[in-house]
Structure formats: C-alpha cells, structure tokens
Design a protein around this motif. Structure first.
Motif, mmCIF file in Angstrom:
data_model
loop_
_atom_site.group_PDB
_atom_site.id
_atom_site.type_symbol
_atom_site.label_atom_id
_atom_site.label_comp_id
_atom_site.label_asym_id
_atom_site.label_seq_id
_atom_site.Cartn_x
_atom_site.Cartn_y
_atom_site.Cartn_z
ATOM 1 N N LYS A 1 0.788 -1.077 0.079
ATOM 2 C CA LYS A 1 0.010 0.078 0.009
ATOM 3 C C LYS A 1 0.848 1.310 -0.115
ATOM 4 O O LYS A 1 0.349 2.316 -0.688
ATOM 5 N N LEU B 1 -5.011 6.480 10.440
ATOM 6 C CA LEU B 1 -5.112 4.930 10.374
ATOM 7 C C LEU B 1 -3.660 4.616 10.117
ATOM 8 O O LEU B 1 -3.067 4.825 9.337
ATOM 9 N N TYR C 1 -6.698 -7.540 4.098
ATOM 10 C CA TYR C 1 -7.831 -7.556 3.568
ATOM 11 C C TYR C 1 -9.075 -7.424 4.332
ATOM 12 O O TYR C 1 -9.021 -7.608 5.523
ATOM 13 N N ARG D 1 -8.742 -5.894 7.795
ATOM 14 C CA ARG D 1 -7.979 -6.375 8.919
ATOM 15 C C ARG D 1 -6.667 -5.745 9.242
ATOM 16 O O ARG D 1 -5.976 -6.122 10.237
ATOM 17 N N LYS E 1 -3.696 9.640 6.813
ATOM 18 C CA LYS E 1 -4.792 10.547 7.394
ATOM 19 C C LYS E 1 -6.068 10.300 7.267
ATOM 20 O O LYS E 1 -6.298 9.494 6.146
ATOM 21 N N PHE E 2 -6.922 10.327 8.156
ATOM 22 C CA PHE E 2 -8.281 9.787 7.917
ATOM 23 C C PHE E 2 -8.902 10.801 7.197
ATOM 24 O O PHE E 2 -8.834 11.999 7.365
ATOM 25 N N GLU F 1 -18.211 6.284 -0.075
ATOM 26 C CA GLU F 1 -17.169 5.297 -0.903
ATOM 27 C C GLU F 1 -17.726 4.730 -2.257
ATOM 28 O O GLU F 1 -18.858 4.530 -2.359
ATOM 29 N N ASN G 1 -15.938 -2.684 8.604
ATOM 30 C CA ASN G 1 -14.576 -2.548 7.775
ATOM 31 C C ASN G 1 -14.820 -3.527 6.443
ATOM 32 O O ASN G 1 -13.774 -3.960 5.719
HETATM 33 P P1 ATP Z 1 -10.410 -4.535 1.531
HETATM 34 O O1 ATP Z 1 -9.981 -5.468 1.411
HETATM 35 O O2 ATP Z 1 -12.003 -4.365 2.217
HETATM 36 O O3 ATP Z 1 -10.609 -3.712 0.359
HETATM 37 P P2 ATP Z 1 -8.424 -3.553 2.848
HETATM 38 O O4 ATP Z 1 -8.277 -4.344 4.121
HETATM 39 O O5 ATP Z 1 -7.377 -3.352 2.011
HETATM 40 O O6 ATP Z 1 -9.844 -3.465 2.438
HETATM 41 P P3 ATP Z 1 -8.821 -0.770 3.209
HETATM 42 O O7 ATP Z 1 -9.558 -0.539 1.830
HETATM 43 O O8 ATP Z 1 -7.579 0.213 3.035
HETATM 44 O O9 ATP Z 1 -8.394 -2.005 3.683
HETATM 45 O O10 ATP Z 1 -9.467 0.209 3.982
HETATM 46 C C1 ATP Z 1 -10.868 -0.524 4.459
HETATM 47 C C2 ATP Z 1 -12.086 0.439 4.832
HETATM 48 O O11 ATP Z 1 -11.516 1.356 5.923
HETATM 49 C C3 ATP Z 1 -12.399 1.419 3.603
HETATM 50 O O12 ATP Z 1 -12.990 0.909 2.806
HETATM 51 C C4 ATP Z 1 -12.748 2.537 4.328
HETATM 52 O O13 ATP Z 1 -14.038 2.497 4.859
HETATM 53 C C5 ATP Z 1 -11.775 2.709 5.490
HETATM 54 N N1 ATP Z 1 -10.673 3.450 5.300
HETATM 55 C C6 ATP Z 1 -9.626 3.239 4.826
HETATM 56 N N2 ATP Z 1 -8.624 3.955 4.690
HETATM 57 C C7 ATP Z 1 -9.072 5.347 5.375
HETATM 58 C C8 ATP Z 1 -8.796 6.749 5.445
HETATM 59 N N3 ATP Z 1 -7.721 7.183 5.271
HETATM 60 N N4 ATP Z 1 -9.846 7.622 5.819
HETATM 61 C C9 ATP Z 1 -11.098 6.873 6.317
HETATM 62 N N5 ATP Z 1 -11.355 5.779 6.140
HETATM 63 C C10 ATP Z 1 -10.558 4.937 5.587
#
Ligand code: ATP
Ligand code: MG
Length: 381
Positions: free
Chosen positions: A104, A142, A150, A153, A180-181, A187, A213
């Motif tokens: 990421k 975050l 994923y 988590r 940053k949040f 979304e 999430n």
């Molecule tokens: P997935 O497999 O569900 O796509 P992931 O584990 O790779 O997710 P992210 O997509 O980075 O994780 O984040 C999951 C969720 O957390 C996002 O869909 C969003 O709701 C929230 N989120 C992630 N980053 C941010 C941020 N910078 N600000 C606000 N919310 C966030």
C-alpha cells in the motif's frame, strides 16, 4: 487456439472467473487453481486444483508449467516468484504491477508521483514516526499494514494519543504506513479493464457501503452528481494510463466532504464491488477479465439495470456449518460460494437485486429490506 488458464487463489473470485471461462470453451480449455483449502469454491465448479499455499514457490512453478496463462484473485502472491516463472506462462496483470499494488505504501507513492489524488500518508519505521505523523495529520489517523491486508483487517484507527502503543503493538513485525483519516461522504469505486493490446474500458461508478470494515452493499450506479461521477471516471482513467498490466482492476475511492475524489486503494483483480455486473451488464467483470488477459476485444460495460449487490456474511455469533440460504424472488439473483463453514463476517455469498422493470434505487433498497431476514446466516442444527 485454446489455452490452459492458471489462477492463484480459488475462492469466490477464482470461482466466478472459472465459471466465466467455462462459457468460453473455444478459448480456455482447462482451468487450474492454486489454493490451500481442499475443494475450494473454484474446484467445486470444475477447476483442477493444486492444494498449496498461495506463496508456495514449488506450487507456483508447477502451476506455471501446467498453464499457458496465469492470473490471480488475491494480491498477496510473491511477485519475485511470479517474475521468475514468466518464461513458462504469461502472467497478467504483470508481476511488476502486482509488486507496486500489493504494497500500500509503494502503491500510494506511485499514485502520488503521477499526480493522482490520495490521502496524506507517511512511511512508518518506528513508533516515533507514528507520533510525528499524528502531530502532522491530527486524530484520528489510520495505521495500516503495507501488505497482505484484506477486509479492513490490516487497519487500526488511532483516535487518541493513548492508543498509539496499542496500535503499534497490534502489528508487531509488519511493515507499516500511517494515513490521514478522510471523513468521506461516500465510498465509491470503478472497475476498469485493459486488454493486452491496450484497449481500456471502465464500468460505471458505484457506491459502496461498508460495515465492520467489510463491504456490505454496492449500489449501481452511485447516487452522486454527474460532476462527481465524471471526476471519478477521469481519475480512474488517469490511473489506468499510468498503471501497466492487463486485466480487471478495482479502483476504490472516497468522495470527500467538498466533493473531491481521492483514491483509497487499487486491487489488481476482479473486485467485490463489481459483482453486480453478473446481471447488470452485458459483460460481467469476470468475463471482462478473461477477455483482457487473453488479448480479446473488451465487452460492453454499460449498466443495463439499476442493481444492488448485498453480501451474505457469516453471522458474528458462531463458527460452523450453516443453514442453506433460500431466496425465491424474480430478479433477485443469489450466488452462494460453496463454503462449508461460516465464520464471523466471512463472505459466503452475495445477491444481486436487479431493476429489470426499471425500478429506482429506492425501490430496490425497499426490496432488499423486505428480504434481509432471509439472508441472516444461522447455525445448522
Ligand atoms: P478491503 O479488502 O476491504 O478492500 P483493506 O483491508 O485493504 O480493505 P482498506 O481498503 O485500506 O483496507 O480500508 C478498508 C476500509 O477502511 C475502507 O473501505 C474505508 O471504509 C476505511 N478507510 C481506509 N482508509 C481510510 C482513510 N484514510 N480514511 C477513512 N477511512 C478509511
Ligand atoms: Mg479496500
């Protein structure tokens, strides 16, 4: 000439790719999946299976020797190993693209360097970096695992100074970044495809609702202004321009409070928010992915009907066998993934509620409410 298709990962995404491939017997003669779970969802629809870990080097070599072309449903594969087997099989999307996307921090650095909007972020090497970052970004922020995350988590939201140590310890030993949040309004995501010849097509912008999430629901099309839709589509196509590789990509974005678009993350694969396309479009994202990696002309991506996709998730209360879900209703398409065991929030299936009779999104949402009870996963007796 027919080809043998290898897929790393045989979960629901691999299963739906395999099903799409079965409809193209003149192009794909056989499907082999690599997955650690015996009789994984893709194997249940006729794919041959190599039972091994996704990162098992020998198993990946075996898959490459048996396949003409390899793709994947998960982004955690070892891009170096994949690179080393390119002499045996064509790999799409390319290991180089996978390498950038699967981290990421590298991904966001890449996007930022190409002028594509992303939330502010920094690399984290020690707890001091977290403290410095929070001074800069403020609370909440975050802390994210750079790899192998994923369903949210790999994210820890830090709301106050007292949480820093707990958040840092939670990830022990993993490579991290701080972000940053973004107090987003919504979304959204775009499913985009590029074939090996460079042709690009995108599906219309959709709206994603997460709970705990995890993606719970996708509304196609997204309920946003034309201006936001246009902006999101421009950013998606800019992203595709800079990102190499053939296949389908899921581009997740936030709509900010002042209606700007920032990218959250990109998945180098078919994506949960594209499942609506199984019924809402002429070409499903799974078929599109195959057309893309096989170098065939991409299919039509127009949204024919308003559609709501609703994920069937394991109930939080139990782990084990569950009662079959039954929904009999015209224009509601239930797809279960054949997973024997339910776990809390595990993705077990989804349903598409399709507006075949020109129903509005509100009408489809009402329909969803009326059947939600039937989608609750209950322990079998
Ligand atoms: P997935 O497999 O569900 O796509 P992931 O584990 O790779 O997710 P992210 O997509 O980075 O994780 O984040 C999951 C969720 O957390 C996002 O869909 C969003 O709701 C929230 N989120 C992630 N980053 C941010 C941020 N910078 N600000 C606000 N919310 C966030
Ligand atoms: Mg995500």
């Amino acid at each position: 000439m027919t080809k043998i298709l290898g897929i790393i990962g045989g979960g629901q995404l691999g299963m739906m790719i395999a099903e799409a491939a079965k409809d193209m017997p003149e192009t794909v003669s056989k499907i082999i999946v690599l997955d650690p779970t015996k009789n994984c969802p893709a194997a249940q629809v006729g794919a041959e299976q190599i039972v091994a870990d996704f990162k098992d080097r020998d198993a990946i070599i075996e898959l490459s020797e048996k396949s003409d072309i390899i793709t994947y449903e998960i982004e955690s594969g070892d891009s170096n190993v994949l690179k080393s087997v390119e002499k045996n099989a064509e790999i799409n999307p390319s290991p180089e693209t996978l390498h950038i996307i699967q981290d990421k921090f590298l991904q966001k650095t890449f996007l930022k360097e190409h002028g594509i909007p992303v939330p502010e972020f920094i690399e984290i090497s020690n707890i001091q970096d977290v403290k410095e970052g929070l001074k800069k970004f403020g609370y909440p922020a975050l802390l994210k695992a750079r790899r192998d995350a994923y369903d949210g988590r790999g994210n820890f939201k830090i709301d106050s100074e007292e949480m820093i140590q707990t958040a840092y310890d939670y990830f022990e030993g993993q490579k991290l970044m701080l972000e940053k949040f973004v107090p987003f309004k919504m979304e959204v995501s775009v499913i985009a495809a590029r074939n090996t010849k460079g042709q690009i097509k995108t599906y219309p912008l959709v709206e994603n609702i997460h709970e705990d999430n995890i993606l719970r629901q996708t509304i196609a099309p997204a309920r946003v202004s034309q201006e936001i839709t246009k902006n999101a589509e421009i950013i998606a196509s800019q992203t595709m321009d800079v990102l190499k590789g053939a296949g389908v990509f899921g581009i997740e974005m936030f709509v900010t409070q002042n209606d700007q678009i920032v990218i959250n993350e990109i998945a180098p694969r078919v994506h949960n928010s594209g499942h609506h396309s199984l019924q809402s479009s002429k070409t499903s994202q799974f078929k599109q992915h195959l057309l893309a990696i096989l170098g065939l002309d991409l299919g039509d991506t127009k949204l024919i009907h308003n559609t709501i996709m609703y994920n069937i998730l394991g109930s939080k209360g139990f782990e084990g066998k569950y009662q079959p879900i039954k929904i009999e209703n015209n224009n509601i398409f239930l797809k279960m993934y054949g997973k024997e065991i339910s776990k809390p929030l595990r993705k077990l299936g989804h349903l598409n509620i399709v507006g075949t009779n020109d129903e509005s999104i509100d009408q489809l949402l009402e329909k969803l409410e009326s059947i939600k009870e039937k989608t609750i996963v209950k322990q079998s007796n």
